[in-house]
Design an enzyme around this catalytic site. Structure first.
Site, PDB file in Angstrom:
ATOM      1  N   GLY A 156       0.181   4.609  -2.101  1.00 52.31           N
ATOM      2  CA  GLY A 156       1.372   4.054  -2.747  1.00 52.31           C
ATOM      3  C   GLY A 156       1.116   2.669  -3.309  1.00 52.31           C
ATOM      4  O   GLY A 156       1.512   2.355  -4.437  1.00 52.31           O
ATOM      5  N   TYR A 157       0.444   1.856  -2.530  1.00 56.91           N
ATOM      6  CA  TYR A 157       0.126   0.487  -2.972  1.00 56.91           C
ATOM      7  C   TYR A 157      -0.798   0.517  -4.179  1.00 56.91           C
ATOM      8  O   TYR A 157      -0.589  -0.198  -5.161  1.00 56.91           O
ATOM      9  CB  TYR A 157      -0.516  -0.276  -1.817  1.00 56.91           C
ATOM     10  CG  TYR A 157      -0.822  -1.721  -2.123  1.00 56.91           C
ATOM     11  CD1 TYR A 157       0.172  -2.696  -2.022  1.00 56.91           C
ATOM     12  CD2 TYR A 157      -2.099  -2.122  -2.497  1.00 56.91           C
ATOM     13  CE1 TYR A 157      -0.095  -4.034  -2.300  1.00 56.91           C
ATOM     14  CE2 TYR A 157      -2.381  -3.456  -2.778  1.00 56.91           C
ATOM     15  CZ  TYR A 157      -1.379  -4.394  -2.671  1.00 56.91           C
ATOM     16  OH  TYR A 157      -1.646  -5.720  -2.961  1.00 56.91           O
TER      17      TYR A 157
END
Length: 252
Positions: A156-157
């Site tokens: 996600g990051y």
């Protein structure tokens, strides 16, 4: 040195309570800018406020959960009412959640994308449109090494920071001709809360350190110079660039 002078400028710095964001706010204040600070839990009387005021600059604190879209719009309405002119926007607020890709939940993904990408788009659009209207402004995003690399256990990051890199160029393509500079800074491995898990892992920490040509982890203070440069007249011909501040990591 006049081209680096920010006297009379008003800078909004998100995620400024500690770490890189705090150092950026202080660097801008040292160059003469007054600071609007916003973080999820920033309260009046914070350390960053005291340090900015000790430099002879003003500081206005706001708290906003960038994971809450309604709260974000309420903040934008409030800050626009309080400050008719904002010259500099530093999009530094962000979060990171770690889990292997096969176990990376919807909740992890949604929260990281909302804070790191969606909120930054909305804030930049809403504040940036006023810069476009008057024909001047500086916007700087905090990107990452994972703007270029995939990372491990942080899908996600990585996706959010890849998006930040593209968003920087997308805004720059439209606003460069309007007098608004949009650029980004990509930190390497910096001694902050976000890297605590890595620094506490003796094997991974040593692997990282061995690859950094500078031979050390970065510190938040390493970002004072780059942020002042990108927010000053010295960077007037820079548009859509991502400046690496990584101790040489990406060149290795």
């Amino acid at each position: 040195m006049k081209q680096f002078d920010l006297t009379g400028k008003v800078a909004l710095v998100t995620g400024c309570k500690r770490g890189i964001g705090k150092a950026m706010a202080l660097g801008l204040a040292e160059a003469g800018a007054d600071i609007i600070g916003v973080s999820a839990t920033l309260a009046p009387g914070s350390e960053v406020e005291k340090e900015v005021q000790a430099l002879g600059r003003t500081f206005k604190a706001y708290s906003c959960d960038f994971g809450d879209r309604e709260a974000l719009y309420a903040f934008i309405e409030s800050v626009n009412a309080d400050f008719p002119r904002i010259d500099i926007l530093v999009n530094n607020a962000g979060t990171i959640l770690r889990a292997p890709a096969a176990e990376h939940s919807d909740e992890y993904w949604d929260k990281v994308i909302e804070i790191n990408l969606n909120a930054q788009f909305v804030l930049t659009r809403e504040l940036g449109k006023r810069m476009v209207e008057r024909g001047s402004g500086k916007i700087v995003f905090t990107a990452s090494l994972l703007t270029y690399q995939g990372g491990v256990t942080v899908p996600g990051y990585a996706a959010s920071k890849g998006g930040v890199g593209q968003l920087t160029m997308a805004f720059a393509n439209e606003w460069a001709s309007k007098g608004v500079n949009v650029n980004a800074i990509a930190p390497g491995y910096i001694d902050t809360d976000n890297t605590e898990a890595l620094r506490n892992d003796p094997v991974r920490s040593q692997q990282i350190l061995a690859r950094i040509p500078a031979g050390r982890w970065g510190s938040p203070e390493d970002f004072k110079g780059p942020i002042v440069f990108l927010c000053s007249d010295a960077a007037n011909y820079m548009h859509g660039s991502t400046v690496l501040v990584d101790g040489g990591w990406m060149g290795r």
